[in-house]
Scaffold this motif. Structure first.
Motif, PDB file in Angstrom:
ATOM      1  N   ARG A 143     -48.473  46.104  31.482  1.00  0.00           N
ATOM      2  CA  ARG A 143     -48.267  46.113  32.936  1.00  0.00           C
ATOM      3  C   ARG A 143     -46.776  46.124  33.275  1.00  0.00           C
ATOM      4  N   ARG A 147     -44.606  48.961  35.339  1.00  0.00           N
ATOM      5  CA  ARG A 147     -43.718  48.697  36.476  1.00  0.00           C
ATOM      6  C   ARG A 147     -42.337  49.311  36.229  1.00  0.00           C
ATOM      7  N   GLU A 178     -43.679  41.112  38.455  1.00  0.00           N
ATOM      8  CA  GLU A 178     -44.560  41.201  37.289  1.00  0.00           C
ATOM      9  C   GLU A 178     -44.134  40.224  36.199  1.00  0.00           C
TER      10      GLU A 178
END
Length: 260
Positions: A143, A147, A178
């Motif tokens: 993830r 980003r 994040e």
């Protein structure tokens, strides 16, 4: 040595203090808060109508409306025109949003407060990245890598088209958010986003400096590499260098703007 007995004097001082009259809306607010905190009114429930509250508490419509507006500002109810107010579940984000307006005003009127917030952000983000390096799972790294890819694409867009600067900043914020999310702590996530948003209007000029976009991306890549390596100290050092450099560029931009 026996200490003097001041209890009598203190009692007289308390008795002589004037009794402060409270606004009726404050009384209504306290009673509604009690019903919410004690579970009588839960998230998703509708508040009684204004007319019912007026009848229950023996007050006029202005007192009820002021109390409900206060609850809305506290993030405890949602008010929609033509409908009864509804209890909403408080979140870390709504809690922080309650101070957002005051924070922005403080930053806009106090250069010292702005510098202090930048300093606090360095401390906070360094702590976040340490936790991320200790806890990041393969899914977390995926993830965070996504980003970073989105941020890099936005950097290319902002270099070609100045109107894309807001998109660059949004993706910058998403990368830092994040990192905070890896902690699993919703308050950290909300605080990370809030600090960035509070500073964003002051930092917009940063990406207008030649090469700043590419430098930011390179620094984010270095941060991600240290997180992926499970190196808390290295990740914190990379984050500190990134934010310290950003703060200095911001000051450079201010000096250049003042000289125009």
């Amino acid at each position: 040595m026996i200490a003097p007995d001041n209890s009598g004097r203190q009692g007289k001082m308390i008795e002589s203090e004037p009794i402060r009259r409270r606004k009726l809306s404050h009384e209504v607010l306290d009673r509604l808060l009690a019903r919410i905190t004690q579970g009588e009114l839960a998230a998703g429930d509708n508040l009684p109508s204004e007319r019912d509250l007026m009848s229950q508490y023996g007050v006029g419509r202005p007192a009820v409306r002021e109390a409900m507006q206060a609850l809305e500002r506290m993030g405890l109810i949602a008010i929609t025109h033509g409908e009864r107010a509804r209890i909403i579940a408080p979140t870390a984000r709504t809690m922080i949003d309650q101070v957002a307006h005051s924070a922005r005003h403080l930053l806009a009127t106090s250069a010292t407060s702005l510098e202090q917030l930048k300093e606090a952000r360095v401390f906070f983000e360094a702590g976040m990245v340490r936790i991320a390096a200790e806890k990041a799972s393969p899914a977390d790294l995926d993830r965070l890598g996504l980003r970073l890819e989105e941020h890099e694409a936005a950097a290319a867009g902002s270099a070609a088209e100045p109107a894309q600067i807001d998109e660059f900043l949004q993706k910058d914020m998403a990368f830092h958010r994040e990192i905070a999310a890896i902690s699993g702590n919703a308050i950290y996530v909300a605080l990370s986003q809030a600090i960035f948003e509070w500073l964003a209007e002051f930092h917009t000029g940063l990406v207008r400096l030649h090469g700043a976009e590419g430098l930011t991306i390179a620094e984010h890549k270095a941060i991600l590499a240290r997180i992926a390596a499970g190196d808390p100290a290295g990740a914190a050092a990379a984050m500190t260098a990134h934010l310290t450099r950003a703060n200095e560029l911001y000051r450079q931009f201010e000096r250049e703007a003042a000289g125009d």
